[in-house]
Design a protein around this motif. Structure first.
Motif, PDB file in Angstrom:
ATOM      1  N   ALA A 254      14.118  -2.091   1.199  1.00  0.00           N
ATOM      2  CA  ALA A 254      14.422  -3.056   2.262  1.00  0.00           C
ATOM      3  C   ALA A 254      13.243  -3.996   2.518  1.00  0.00           C
ATOM      4  CB  ALA A 254      14.779  -2.317   3.550  1.00  0.00           C
ATOM      5  N   ARG A 255      12.049  -3.612   2.103  1.00  0.00           N
ATOM      6  CA  ARG A 255      10.843  -4.394   2.377  1.00  0.00           C
ATOM      7  C   ARG A 255      10.233  -5.043   1.134  1.00  0.00           C
ATOM      8  NH1 ARG A 255      11.626  -0.482   5.773  1.00  0.00           N
ATOM      9  NH2 ARG A 255      10.962  -0.648   7.935  1.00  0.00           N
ATOM     10  N   TYR A 256      10.581  -4.552  -0.015  1.00  0.00           N
ATOM     11  CA  TYR A 256       9.954  -5.025  -1.256  1.00  0.00           C
ATOM     12  C   TYR A 256      10.665  -6.267  -1.778  1.00  0.00           C
ATOM     13  CZ  TYR A 256       7.830  -4.780  -5.899  1.00  0.00           C
ATOM     14  OH  TYR A 256       7.138  -5.056  -7.047  1.00  0.00           O
ATOM     15  N   TRP A 257       9.895  -7.267  -2.137  1.00  0.00           N
ATOM     16  CA  TRP A 257      10.431  -8.551  -2.574  1.00  0.00           C
ATOM     17  C   TRP A 257      10.776  -8.565  -4.063  1.00  0.00           C
ATOM     18  CZ3 TRP A 257       5.533  -7.220  -1.364  1.00  0.00           C
ATOM     19  CH2 TRP A 257       4.600  -7.277  -2.380  1.00  0.00           C
ATOM     20  N   GLY A 258      10.312  -7.599  -4.813  1.00  0.00           N
ATOM     21  CA  GLY A 258      10.569  -7.557  -6.255  1.00  0.00           C
ATOM     22  C   GLY A 258      11.814  -6.761  -6.593  1.00  0.00           C
ATOM     23  N   ARG A 259      11.867  -6.352  -7.830  1.00  0.00           N
ATOM     24  CA  ARG A 259      12.994  -5.551  -8.306  1.00  0.00           C
ATOM     25  C   ARG A 259      13.011  -4.205  -7.579  1.00  0.00           C
ATOM     26  NH1 ARG A 259      13.532  -3.418 -14.434  1.00  0.00           N
ATOM     27  NH2 ARG A 259      15.523  -2.354 -14.166  1.00  0.00           N
ATOM     28  N   SER A 260      14.172  -3.785  -7.137  1.00  0.00           N
ATOM     29  CA  SER A 260      14.303  -2.524  -6.408  1.00  0.00           C
ATOM     30  C   SER A 260      13.796  -1.357  -7.241  1.00  0.00           C
ATOM     31  CB  SER A 260      15.774  -2.261  -6.057  1.00  0.00           C
ATOM     32  OG  SER A 260      16.247  -3.246  -5.193  1.00  0.00           O
TER      33      SER A 260
ATOM     34  N   LYS B  69       3.235  -2.496  -4.825  1.00  0.00           N
ATOM     35  CA  LYS B  69       4.142  -1.541  -4.194  1.00  0.00           C
ATOM     36  C   LYS B  69       3.390  -0.667  -3.188  1.00  0.00           C
ATOM     37  CE  LYS B  69       7.325  -1.601  -8.006  1.00  0.00           C
ATOM     38  NZ  LYS B  69       7.632  -1.069  -9.300  1.00  0.00           N
ATOM     39  N   LEU B  70       2.180  -0.324  -3.524  1.00  0.00           N
ATOM     40  CA  LEU B  70       1.342   0.451  -2.610  1.00  0.00           C
ATOM     41  C   LEU B  70       1.105  -0.325  -1.312  1.00  0.00           C
ATOM     42  CD1 LEU B  70      -0.342   3.093  -2.434  1.00  0.00           C
ATOM     43  CD2 LEU B  70      -2.273   1.735  -3.179  1.00  0.00           C
ATOM     44  N   GLN B  71       0.921  -1.627  -1.421  1.00  0.00           N
ATOM     45  CA  GLN B  71       0.728  -2.467  -0.234  1.00  0.00           C
ATOM     46  C   GLN B  71       1.967  -2.450   0.664  1.00  0.00           C
ATOM     47  OE1 GLN B  71      -2.163  -4.318   0.702  1.00  0.00           O
ATOM     48  NE2 GLN B  71      -0.994  -4.326   2.595  1.00  0.00           N
ATOM     49  N   VAL B  72       3.136  -2.509   0.066  1.00  0.00           N
ATOM     50  CA  VAL B  72       4.383  -2.457   0.831  1.00  0.00           C
ATOM     51  C   VAL B  72       4.502  -1.104   1.539  1.00  0.00           C
ATOM     52  CG1 VAL B  72       6.917  -2.475   0.661  1.00  0.00           C
ATOM     53  CG2 VAL B  72       5.560  -4.148  -0.627  1.00  0.00           C
ATOM     54  N   LEU B  73       4.199  -0.032   0.824  1.00  0.00           N
ATOM     55  CA  LEU B  73       4.228   1.307   1.435  1.00  0.00           C
ATOM     56  C   LEU B  73       3.271   1.390   2.612  1.00  0.00           C
ATOM     57  CD1 LEU B  73       4.240   3.607  -1.728  1.00  0.00           C
ATOM     58  CD2 LEU B  73       6.092   3.344  -0.069  1.00  0.00           C
ATOM     59  N   ALA B  74       2.060   0.907   2.415  1.00  0.00           N
ATOM     60  CA  ALA B  74       1.041   0.972   3.460  1.00  0.00           C
ATOM     61  C   ALA B  74       1.452   0.171   4.688  1.00  0.00           C
ATOM     62  CB  ALA B  74      -0.302   0.484   2.915  1.00  0.00           C
ATOM     63  N   ASP B  75       1.988  -1.018   4.475  1.00  0.00           N
ATOM     64  CA  ASP B  75       2.449  -1.837   5.602  1.00  0.00           C
ATOM     65  C   ASP B  75       3.560  -1.131   6.369  1.00  0.00           C
ATOM     66  OD1 ASP B  75       0.633  -3.822   4.946  1.00  0.00           O
ATOM     67  OD2 ASP B  75       2.124  -5.103   3.970  1.00  0.00           O
ATOM     68  N   TRP B  76       4.511  -0.573   5.641  1.00  0.00           N
ATOM     69  CA  TRP B  76       5.635   0.127   6.270  1.00  0.00           C
ATOM     70  C   TRP B  76       5.162   1.340   7.064  1.00  0.00           C
ATOM     71  CZ3 TRP B  76       8.252   4.610   3.600  1.00  0.00           C
ATOM     72  CH2 TRP B  76       9.267   5.148   4.396  1.00  0.00           C
ATOM     73  N   LEU B  77       4.214   2.091   6.503  1.00  0.00           N
ATOM     74  CA  LEU B  77       3.769   3.338   7.128  1.00  0.00           C
ATOM     75  C   LEU B  77       2.590   3.145   8.078  1.00  0.00           C
ATOM     76  CD1 LEU B  77       4.136   5.550   3.950  1.00  0.00           C
ATOM     77  CD2 LEU B  77       5.663   5.485   5.945  1.00  0.00           C
ATOM     78  N   HIS B  78       2.124   1.912   8.223  1.00  0.00           N
ATOM     79  CA  HIS B  78       1.037   1.579   9.140  1.00  0.00           C
ATOM     80  C   HIS B  78      -0.252   2.334   8.819  1.00  0.00           C
ATOM     81  CE1 HIS B  78       4.013  -0.580  11.436  1.00  0.00           C
ATOM     82  NE2 HIS B  78       4.749   0.515  11.511  1.00  0.00           N
ATOM     83  N   VAL B  79      -0.589   2.335   7.544  1.00  0.00           N
ATOM     84  CA  VAL B  79      -1.860   2.897   7.104  1.00  0.00           C
ATOM     85  C   VAL B  79      -2.541   1.875   6.216  1.00  0.00           C
ATOM     86  CG1 VAL B  79      -1.106   5.314   7.207  1.00  0.00           C
ATOM     87  CG2 VAL B  79      -0.882   4.058   5.080  1.00  0.00           C
ATOM     88  N   GLU B  80      -3.833   1.998   6.076  1.00  0.00           N
ATOM     89  CA  GLU B  80      -4.561   1.115   5.179  1.00  0.00           C
ATOM     90  C   GLU B  80      -4.203   1.481   3.736  1.00  0.00           C
ATOM     91  OE1 GLU B  80      -6.533  -1.500   5.859  1.00  0.00           O
ATOM     92  OE2 GLU B  80      -5.946  -1.216   7.942  1.00  0.00           O
TER      93      GLU B  80
END
Length: 129
Positions: free
Chosen positions: A33-39, A59-70
């Motif tokens: 739902a948050r990733y702009w690339g291929r699912s 992808k790690l950046q998307v995960l970090a943003d979603w989970l509110h961690v660096e």
């Protein structure tokens, strides 16, 4: 423990801290739902959670943003500056891996908060002692 297994442990802990069950179906749904690339597939996120692979940096950046961690904390754990921040909070565990995953997630969530919020939480915790 190998690097991939450590990443999986941190990912599961971050998901729990963010209020999500650490299940592949949950991760797949929220990530895509948050990733702009291929699912990503169910199998791919399952491999992340099992410690069989580590996602690419974007992808790690998307995960970090979603989970509110660096992103660097999610990828590498508490090292360098983040370890210094943990020490300033009074955490004296020289081996981060010896701390329970739920406590790691809590610390990571705390470190991702704005400084003003962390100050309020420190005052609150001090009042509880």
């Amino acid at each position: 423990m190998d690097e991939k297994k450590q990443f999986a442990k941190r990912l599961r802990a971050a998901m729990i801290a963010a209020g999500h069950e650490p299940r592949p179906s949950v991760l797949e749904k929220h990530f895509n739902a948050r990733y702009w690339g291929r699912s990503v597939t169910y199998q791919a996120v399952r491999r992340w959670l099992l410690g069989l692979s580590i996602p690419a940096q974007e992808k790690l950046q998307v995960l970090a943003d979603w989970l509110h961690v660096e992103p660097q904390v999610l990828r590498y754990g508490l090292t360098g500056g983040t370890r210094q921040a943990a020490k300033s909070m009074g955490i004296r565990a020289p081996h981060w891996d010896s701390i329970a995953a739920t406590d790691q997630a809590l610390i990571q969530a705390y470190l991702s908060l704005p400084e003003a919020t962390r100050q309020h939480l420190r005052a609150f915790i001090a009042a509880l002692r």
